[in-house]
Design an enzyme around this catalytic site. Structure first.
Site, PDB file in Angstrom:
ATOM      1  N   ARG A   1      -1.348  -8.112  13.412  1.00  0.00           N
ATOM      2  CA  ARG A   1      -1.845  -7.162  12.412  1.00  0.00           C
ATOM      3  C   ARG A   1      -2.556  -7.896  11.279  1.00  0.00           C
ATOM      4  NH1 ARG A   1       3.436  -4.571  10.812  1.00  0.00           N
ATOM      5  NH2 ARG A   1       2.273  -3.100   9.554  1.00  0.00           N
TER       6      ARG A   1
ATOM      7  N   ARG B   1      11.527  -5.679   5.637  1.00  0.00           N
ATOM      8  CA  ARG B   1      11.297  -4.255   5.332  1.00  0.00           C
ATOM      9  C   ARG B   1      12.188  -3.357   6.200  1.00  0.00           C
ATOM     10  NH1 ARG B   1       5.308  -1.810   5.190  1.00  0.00           N
ATOM     11  NH2 ARG B   1       5.189  -2.341   7.381  1.00  0.00           N
TER      12      ARG B   1
ATOM     13  N   LYS C   1       0.828  -1.217   0.000  1.00  0.00           N
ATOM     14  CA  LYS C   1       0.000   0.000   0.000  1.00  0.00           C
ATOM     15  C   LYS C   1       0.864   1.269   0.000  1.00  0.00           C
ATOM     16  CE  LYS C   1      -2.276  -0.504   3.897  1.00  0.00           C
ATOM     17  NZ  LYS C   1      -1.809  -1.735   4.503  1.00  0.00           N
TER      18      LYS C   1
ATOM     19  N   ARG D   1     -10.001   1.528   7.712  1.00  0.00           N
ATOM     20  CA  ARG D   1      -9.681   0.132   8.002  1.00  0.00           C
ATOM     21  C   ARG D   1     -10.880  -0.600   8.587  1.00  0.00           C
ATOM     22  NH1 ARG D   1      -3.890   1.253   8.685  1.00  0.00           N
ATOM     23  NH2 ARG D   1      -2.624  -0.563   9.041  1.00  0.00           N
TER      24      ARG D   1
ATOM     25  N   ARG E   1      10.661  -1.202  11.512  1.00  0.00           N
ATOM     26  CA  ARG E   1       9.533  -0.766  12.325  1.00  0.00           C
ATOM     27  C   ARG E   1       9.330  -1.714  13.485  1.00  0.00           C
ATOM     28  NH1 ARG E   1       4.457   0.712   8.507  1.00  0.00           N
ATOM     29  NH2 ARG E   1       3.387  -0.379  10.200  1.00  0.00           N
TER      30      ARG E   1
END
Ligand code: AMP
Length: 217
Positions: free
Chosen positions: A168, A124, A13, A88, A157
């Protein structure tokens, strides 16, 4: 051009929204980015949302909706925007619907295989200065730990740790079906299925076609 990008954490996203923002010259509005900035600043809002972000849990709708309403009033959002990570929940979508003068034109739904997500999130890395996103396997920086664009330090993160990723993803699965139904009823959802890792440029071609098919460009 009012767009929403829906997809699982790690679904791309952020990457695609930022490319759409450049391509069509509309702001990229990421509620996750807004919250992370507030946490870094140590503002009242940041203090309120920190524990949710650290745990990978959703911030309460009431807080999120207020932040978005304020952001949409800013001048740069008047010609369009691409939402990344908002709405969301159906409650958030309903609140967005009620904001005067804001009509959503297109919802791009990224359907991404779970093994791709886990692989992407655990690899990531993000630039602490400019926010550029890297992947240690598919898009590594030229020099380890350093951003190619601005030389900033790269970090992982807090919520990209395996346990939090599972939280999540669970949350996403539960909330996204009713959310998509809400927009499917309006006939504005374009599904893009990702079963294997594809270059960003190839994905962008699909996304641009969806924008064109919807008569937005
Ligand atoms: P993201 O960068 O979109 O993955 O968001 C990071 C975190 O910010 C999420 O795990 C939530 O804690 C919070 N967050 C971002 N957007 C929302 C939203 N629309 N509703 C609730 N929480 C959100």
């Amino acid at each position: 051009m009012n767009l929403i990008m829906i997809g699982p954490p790690g679904g791309g996203k952020g990457t695609y929204s930022s490319r759409i923002s450049e391509e069509y010259d509309i702001p990229h509005v990421s509620t996750g980015d807004i919250f992370r900035e507030e946490v870094d600043k140590g503002s009242d809002l940041g203090k309120k949302v920190k524990e949710y972000l650290d745990a990978g849990e959703l911030v309460p709708d009431e807080i999120v909706n207020k932040v978005v309403e304020k952001r949409l009033k800013q001048p740069d959002c008047q010609e369009g925007f691409v939402f990344d990570g908002y709405p969301r929940t159906v409650e958030q979508a309903e609140a967005l619907d009620e904001i005067e003068g804001v009509e959503i034109d297109l919802v791009i739904n990224l359907e991404v295989a779970e093994d791709i997500i886990i692989e992407r999130l655990s690899n990531r890395r993000i630039c602490s200065d400019c926010g550029e996103i890297y992947n240690l396997k598919s898009m590594p920086p030229e020099e380890e730990g350093t951003c190619d664009k601005c030389g900033g330090d790269l970090y992982q993160r807090e919520d990209d740790q395996p346990e939090t990723i599972r939280n999540r993803l669970g949350d996403y699965r539960e909330k996204s079906d009713p959310l998509l139904d809400f927009y499917r009823e309006k006939g504005i959802v374009k599904d893009i299925s990702i079963k294997e890792e594809k270059p960003v440029d190839e994905m962008m071609e699909k996304i641009k076609s969806a924008v064109e098919e919807a008569g937005l460009a």
